[in-house]
Design a protein around this motif. Structure first.
Motif, mmCIF file in Angstrom:
data_model
loop_
_atom_site.group_PDB
_atom_site.id
_atom_site.type_symbol
_atom_site.label_atom_id
_atom_site.label_comp_id
_atom_site.label_asym_id
_atom_site.label_seq_id
_atom_site.Cartn_x
_atom_site.Cartn_y
_atom_site.Cartn_z
ATOM 1 N N GLN A 139 0.845 -1.185 0.000
ATOM 2 C CA GLN A 139 0.000 0.000 0.000
ATOM 3 C C GLN A 139 0.880 1.235 0.000
ATOM 4 O OE1 GLN A 139 -3.062 0.196 3.030
ATOM 5 N NE2 GLN A 139 -4.267 1.554 1.716
ATOM 6 N N ALA A 140 0.713 2.022 -1.032
ATOM 7 C CA ALA A 140 1.424 3.290 -1.158
ATOM 8 C C ALA A 140 0.550 4.403 -0.605
ATOM 9 C CB ALA A 140 1.777 3.557 -2.617
ATOM 10 N N PRO A 141 1.150 5.506 -0.167
ATOM 11 C CA PRO A 141 0.362 6.625 0.370
ATOM 12 C C PRO A 141 -0.687 7.098 -0.618
ATOM 13 C CG PRO A 141 2.685 6.959 0.818
ATOM 14 C CD PRO A 141 2.590 5.767 -0.091
ATOM 15 N N GLY A 142 -1.916 7.195 -0.162
ATOM 16 C CA GLY A 142 -2.988 7.699 -1.003
ATOM 17 C C GLY A 142 -3.530 6.699 -2.002
ATOM 18 N N LYS A 143 -3.027 5.463 -1.952
ATOM 19 C CA LYS A 143 -3.491 4.457 -2.917
ATOM 20 C C LYS A 143 -4.111 3.270 -2.197
ATOM 21 C CE LYS A 143 -0.231 5.504 -6.627
ATOM 22 N NZ LYS A 143 0.723 4.936 -7.608
ATOM 23 N N GLU A 144 -4.900 2.516 -2.940
ATOM 24 C CA GLU A 144 -5.505 1.319 -2.368
ATOM 25 C C GLU A 144 -4.447 0.213 -2.236
ATOM 26 O OE1 GLU A 144 -10.113 1.784 -3.979
ATOM 27 O OE2 GLU A 144 -8.925 0.021 -4.490
ATOM 28 N N ARG A 145 -4.714 -0.693 -1.310
ATOM 29 C CA ARG A 145 -3.830 -1.833 -1.143
ATOM 30 C C ARG A 145 -3.870 -2.701 -2.393
ATOM 31 N NH1 ARG A 145 -5.153 -4.334 4.203
ATOM 32 N NH2 ARG A 145 -6.889 -5.235 3.063
ATOM 33 N N GLU A 146 -2.709 -3.201 -2.788
ATOM 34 C CA GLU A 146 -2.577 -3.974 -4.026
ATOM 35 C C GLU A 146 -1.959 -5.336 -3.723
ATOM 36 O OE1 GLU A 146 -0.111 -3.592 -8.271
ATOM 37 O OE2 GLU A 146 0.485 -2.401 -6.534
ATOM 38 N N GLY A 147 -2.550 -6.374 -4.267
ATOM 39 C CA GLY A 147 -1.954 -7.693 -4.170
ATOM 40 C C GLY A 147 -0.776 -7.795 -5.114
ATOM 41 N N VAL A 148 0.380 -8.138 -4.604
ATOM 42 C CA VAL A 148 1.596 -8.186 -5.402
ATOM 43 C C VAL A 148 1.891 -9.605 -5.875
ATOM 44 C CG1 VAL A 148 4.094 -7.829 -5.334
ATOM 45 C CG2 VAL A 148 2.567 -6.197 -4.203
ATOM 46 N N SER A 149 1.879 -10.538 -4.934
ATOM 47 C CA SER A 149 2.234 -11.913 -5.276
ATOM 48 C C SER A 149 1.721 -12.845 -4.194
ATOM 49 C CB SER A 149 3.763 -12.040 -5.411
ATOM 50 O OG SER A 149 4.124 -13.346 -5.822
ATOM 51 N N CYS A 150 1.379 -14.065 -4.594
ATOM 52 C CA CYS A 150 0.902 -15.067 -3.646
ATOM 53 C C CYS A 150 1.515 -16.421 -3.986
ATOM 54 C CB CYS A 150 -0.617 -15.190 -3.696
ATOM 55 S SG CYS A 150 -1.504 -13.664 -3.343
ATOM 56 N N ILE A 151 1.593 -17.280 -2.974
ATOM 57 C CA ILE A 151 2.123 -18.623 -3.181
ATOM 58 C C ILE A 151 1.346 -19.614 -2.325
ATOM 59 C CG2 ILE A 151 3.898 -18.352 -1.389
ATOM 60 C CD1 ILE A 151 5.764 -20.038 -3.236
ATOM 61 N N SER A 152 1.137 -20.787 -2.888
ATOM 62 C CA SER A 152 0.510 -21.858 -2.126
ATOM 63 C C SER A 152 1.595 -22.631 -1.387
ATOM 64 C CB SER A 152 -0.225 -22.806 -3.073
ATOM 65 O OG SER A 152 -0.465 -24.046 -2.432
ATOM 66 N N GLY A 153 1.406 -22.773 -0.093
ATOM 67 C CA GLY A 153 2.363 -23.546 0.688
ATOM 68 C C GLY A 153 2.299 -25.027 0.386
ATOM 69 N N ALA B 99 6.260 1.570 -1.185
ATOM 70 C CA ALA B 99 5.032 1.257 -0.454
ATOM 71 C C ALA B 99 5.399 0.553 0.853
ATOM 72 C CB ALA B 99 4.121 0.351 -1.277
ATOM 73 N N VAL B 100 4.397 0.384 1.691
ATOM 74 C CA VAL B 100 4.530 -0.540 2.816
ATOM 75 C C VAL B 100 4.107 -1.915 2.310
ATOM 76 C CG1 VAL B 100 3.762 -1.164 5.129
ATOM 77 C CG2 VAL B 100 4.080 1.255 4.515
ATOM 78 N N TYR B 101 4.980 -2.881 2.501
ATOM 79 C CA TYR B 101 4.715 -4.233 2.038
ATOM 80 C C TYR B 101 4.291 -5.106 3.225
ATOM 81 C CZ TYR B 101 6.561 -3.297 -2.585
ATOM 82 O OH TYR B 101 6.746 -2.798 -3.847
ATOM 83 N N TYR B 102 3.176 -5.793 3.032
ATOM 84 C CA TYR B 102 2.623 -6.645 4.065
ATOM 85 C C TYR B 102 2.669 -8.111 3.637
ATOM 86 C CZ TYR B 102 0.572 -2.311 5.849
ATOM 87 O OH TYR B 102 0.374 -1.039 6.340
ATOM 88 N N CYS B 103 2.961 -8.958 4.588
ATOM 89 C CA CYS B 103 2.831 -10.392 4.416
ATOM 90 C C CYS B 103 1.483 -10.799 5.019
ATOM 91 C CB CYS B 103 3.981 -11.085 5.133
ATOM 92 S SG CYS B 103 3.869 -12.872 5.183
ATOM 93 N N ALA B 104 0.784 -11.693 4.350
ATOM 94 C CA ALA B 104 -0.517 -12.139 4.833
ATOM 95 C C ALA B 104 -0.662 -13.637 4.588
ATOM 96 C CB ALA B 104 -1.634 -11.367 4.144
ATOM 97 N N ALA B 105 -1.552 -14.265 5.351
ATOM 98 C CA ALA B 105 -1.723 -15.712 5.232
ATOM 99 C C ALA B 105 -3.163 -16.112 5.508
ATOM 100 C CB ALA B 105 -0.799 -16.439 6.208
#
Length: 122
Positions: free
Chosen positions: A39-53, A92-98
């Motif tokens: 998520q960059a300032p003033g912008k919506e959160r964006e999915g960058v990449s995902c992986i299946s464990g 941006a601020v990069y978040y990890c999610a699960a």
């Protein structure tokens, strides 16, 4: 308790590289999908990449294809995002999610890390 802790952010010049890490605890990596979102300032959160464990399937947003690589080390319960050829617009601020992997690589994630700042200077 599920915990996700990101690291590896920082300041880099355009064209440079960074590797983000996401150390997870409280769940079995094999059963989960892991995502990197930003998520960059003033912008919506964006999915960058995902992986299946479970099977290593991956997804990349068009904006990062060919430049970013997602991977996971299930033995270490850690996911990575290797970012190369960085651009100022990657700042941006990069978040990890699960969340549980039920066939969708980038599900609505229920567990989030605190985020790590990536700044790319021009």
């Amino acid at each position: 308790e599920v915990q996700l802790v990101e690291s590896g952010g920082g300041l880099v010049q355009a064209g440079g590289s960074l590797r983000l890490s996401c150390a997870a605890s409280g769940f079995t990596f094999d059963d989960y999908a892991i995502g990197w979102l930003r998520q960059a300032p003033g912008k919506e959160r964006e999915g960058v990449s995902c992986i299946s464990g479970s099977d290593g399937s991956t997804y990349y947003a068009d904006s990062v294809k060919g430049r970013f690589t997602i991977s996971s080390d299930n033995a270490k319960n850690t996911a990575y995002l290797q970012m190369s050829s960085l651009k100022p617009e990657d700042t941006a601020v990069y978040y990890c999610a699960a969340d549980l992997y039920l066939g969708t690589l980038c599900p609505p994630f229920g567990f989030w890390g605190q985020g790590t700042q990536v700044t790319v200077s021009s």
